[in-house]
Design a protein around this motif. Structure first.
Motif, PDB file in Angstrom:
ATOM      1  N   GLU A   1       9.011   4.993 -14.012  1.00 12.62           N
ATOM      2  CA  GLU A   1       8.625   5.376 -12.653  1.00 12.62           C
ATOM      3  C   GLU A   1       8.329   6.943 -12.735  1.00 12.62           C
ATOM      4  O   GLU A   1       7.437   7.213 -12.158  1.00 12.62           O
ATOM      5  CB  GLU A   1       9.876   5.225 -11.748  1.00 12.62           C
ATOM      6  N   ALA A   2       9.185   7.702 -13.472  1.00 15.21           N
ATOM      7  CA  ALA A   2       8.749   9.067 -13.537  1.00 15.21           C
ATOM      8  C   ALA A   2       7.385   9.464 -14.331  1.00 15.21           C
ATOM      9  O   ALA A   2       6.836  10.389 -13.999  1.00 15.21           O
ATOM     10  CB  ALA A   2      10.005   9.962 -14.230  1.00 15.21           C
ATOM     11  N   ASN A   3       7.019   8.675 -15.361  1.00 16.81           N
ATOM     12  CA  ASN A   3       6.132   9.132 -16.249  1.00 16.81           C
ATOM     13  C   ASN A   3       4.740   8.126 -15.755  1.00 16.81           C
ATOM     14  O   ASN A   3       3.692   8.672 -15.920  1.00 16.81           O
ATOM     15  CB  ASN A   3       6.513   8.670 -17.700  1.00 16.81           C
ATOM     16  N   TYR A   4       4.874   7.182 -15.135  1.00 13.47           N
ATOM     17  CA  TYR A   4       3.723   6.363 -14.779  1.00 13.47           C
ATOM     18  C   TYR A   4       3.639   6.028 -13.337  1.00 13.47           C
ATOM     19  O   TYR A   4       2.722   5.611 -12.733  1.00 13.47           O
ATOM     20  CB  TYR A   4       3.845   5.004 -15.340  1.00 13.47           C
ATOM     21  N   GLY A   5       4.809   6.523 -12.432  1.00  8.06           N
ATOM     22  CA  GLY A   5       4.671   5.993 -11.090  1.00  8.06           C
ATOM     23  C   GLY A   5       3.399   6.280 -10.273  1.00  8.06           C
ATOM     24  O   GLY A   5       2.937   5.436  -9.512  1.00  8.06           O
ATOM     25  N   PRO A   6       2.803   7.624 -10.596  1.00  5.60           N
ATOM     26  CA  PRO A   6       1.640   7.820  -9.702  1.00  5.60           C
ATOM     27  C   PRO A   6       0.477   6.919  -9.761  1.00  5.60           C
ATOM     28  O   PRO A   6      -0.400   6.869  -9.236  1.00  5.60           O
ATOM     29  CB  PRO A   6       1.134   9.345 -10.117  1.00  5.60           C
ATOM     30  N   ILE A   7       0.277   6.328 -11.168  1.00  4.85           N
ATOM     31  CA  ILE A   7      -0.877   5.430 -11.649  1.00  4.85           C
ATOM     32  C   ILE A   7      -0.512   4.065 -11.813  1.00  4.85           C
ATOM     33  O   ILE A   7      -1.476   3.302 -11.794  1.00  4.85           O
ATOM     34  CB  ILE A   7      -1.406   5.933 -12.842  1.00  4.85           C
ATOM     35  N   ILE A   8       0.826   3.528 -11.386  1.00  4.11           N
ATOM     36  CA  ILE A   8       1.233   2.066 -11.740  1.00  4.11           C
ATOM     37  C   ILE A   8       0.427   1.397 -10.788  1.00  4.11           C
ATOM     38  O   ILE A   8      -0.147   0.220 -11.188  1.00  4.11           O
ATOM     39  CB  ILE A   8       2.673   1.944 -11.563  1.00  4.11           C
ATOM     40  N   GLY A   9       0.176   1.678  -9.611  1.00  2.00           N
ATOM     41  CA  GLY A   9      -0.513   0.941  -8.684  1.00  2.00           C
ATOM     42  C   GLY A   9      -2.049   0.609  -9.115  1.00  2.00           C
ATOM     43  O   GLY A   9      -2.617  -0.365  -9.254  1.00  2.00           O
ATOM     44  N   GLY A  10      -2.618   1.833  -9.653  1.00  2.72           N
ATOM     45  CA  GLY A  10      -3.951   1.544 -10.047  1.00  2.72           C
ATOM     46  C   GLY A  10      -4.097   0.804 -11.473  1.00  2.72           C
ATOM     47  O   GLY A  10      -5.163   0.010 -11.664  1.00  2.72           O
ATOM     48  N   LEU A  11      -2.985   0.839 -12.423  1.00  5.59           N
ATOM     49  CA  LEU A  11      -3.187   0.064 -13.589  1.00  5.59           C
ATOM     50  C   LEU A  11      -2.707  -1.327 -12.975  1.00  5.59           C
ATOM     51  O   LEU A  11      -3.488  -2.524 -13.867  1.00  5.59           O
ATOM     52  CB  LEU A  11      -1.872   0.566 -14.494  1.00  5.59           C
ATOM     53  N   ALA A  12      -1.997  -1.622 -12.188  1.00  8.16           N
ATOM     54  CA  ALA A  12      -1.531  -3.000 -11.611  1.00  8.16           C
ATOM     55  C   ALA A  12      -2.681  -3.731 -11.061  1.00  8.16           C
ATOM     56  O   ALA A  12      -2.698  -4.944 -10.738  1.00  8.16           O
ATOM     57  CB  ALA A  12      -0.409  -2.997 -10.851  1.00  8.16           C
ATOM     58  N   ALA A  13      -3.986  -2.968 -10.723  1.00 11.37           N
ATOM     59  CA  ALA A  13      -4.788  -3.707  -9.756  1.00 11.37           C
ATOM     60  C   ALA A  13      -5.670  -4.389 -10.760  1.00 11.37           C
ATOM     61  O   ALA A  13      -6.269  -5.556 -10.063  1.00 11.37           O
ATOM     62  CB  ALA A  13      -5.814  -2.526  -9.213  1.00 11.37           C
TER      63      ALA A  13
END
Length: 264
Positions: free
Chosen positions: A31-43
């Motif tokens: 969450e700390a290192n990928y949180g801001p982009i996880i939604g975009g990756l998970a698309a």
């Protein structure tokens, strides 16, 4: 969604589509290192990450960590989610973890994205990590947070803040230092995957953070140069691309993975 692996390592899962595993950095978490982009990756992907011991919801073992164990735990998380093959994103310490996973499980890994990372530390960076470790072990966590803020942010990003803002950010960081920081930084100092690089045979992108004072750009370029056919791209941030330029970082990752996926 976060569940717990039997060993137990906390596992984070998002999205659907081709597999994408996330390996985080020392003193961080998924969450700390990928949180801001996880939604975009998970698309476009089934995104699976694990938190190392002492990070996120994974208990601290107080035992030395090994790259192979973390790599195998990452692959075990993919198994638990039914992923036969997958790409891996490795950030900072997660880079060596991703590389070991690719070498140990070559039939499973389809691509690598390595950001702000290294194959082994040079003397200067080892000294930086030694101070990081000593400050953590001494309990001077506010001083540690100030030290890491100084190193992790690029000069422009740091200078955009007032001293009061920096102090407040450091206080917040100090209150949330993961219990596993000590053993994770110890692994940073011992990690050496130079002998593995020539064996990497999958499409690889190395994202070099050019304003990085923690893992200097020359170390990152050395890593890229030793991986056959690796593509290198530069991002003008410090060690925290997810904080300074998350959208650009996301675009680099998803663009590369999309091209790699389309390759015959």
């Amino acid at each position: 969604m976060t569940v717990t692996m039997p060993t137990p390592y906390a596992r984070t899962v998002h999205g659907s589509g081709p597999g994408l595993l996330l390996a985080h950095g020392a003193g961080g978490s998924v969450e700390a290192n990928y949180g801001p982009i996880i939604g975009g990756l998970a698309a476009e992907h089934t995104v699976v990450g694990i938190d190392y011991p002492g990070s996120g919801q994974t208990p601290d073992t107080h035992e030395p960590l090994e790259l192979d164990d973390l790599a195998d735990q990452l692959v075990a998380a993919a198994d638990a989610e039914g992923l036969g093959t997958f790409a891996i994103c490795g950030y900072s310490l997660g880079g060596p973890v991703a590389i070991r996973a690719a070498v140990r499980h070559p039939e499973r890994v389809t691509a690598l994205v390595l950001s702000a990372t290294f194959a082994s530390l040079d003397t200067r960076t080892d000294l930086t990590a030694a101070i990081w470790h000593q400050l953590y072990e001494s309990g001077h966590h506010l001083l540690l947070a100030q030290y890491m803020t100084h190193l992790a942010l690029s000069t422009p990003a740091l200078n955009s803040l007032t001293p009061t803002q920096v102090r407040a950010a450091a206080e917040q960081t100090a209150s949330a230092v993961p219990a596993g920081t000590g053993v994770q930084v110890d692994l940073v100092r011992r990690a050496d995957v130079r002998a593995d690089l020539a064996a990497i045979a999958v499409p690889t992108l190395v994202v070099v953070t050019t304003r990085d004072n923690l893992i200097p750009a020359p170390l990152q370029h050395e890593l890229a140069a030793a991986i056959p056919g690796a593509r290198t791209t530069e991002l003008a941030t410090g060690h925290l691309p997810f904080l300074e330029q998350p959208n650009q970082w996301l675009e680099l990752i998803t663009g590369f993975l999309g091209r790699a996926q389309d390759r015959p």
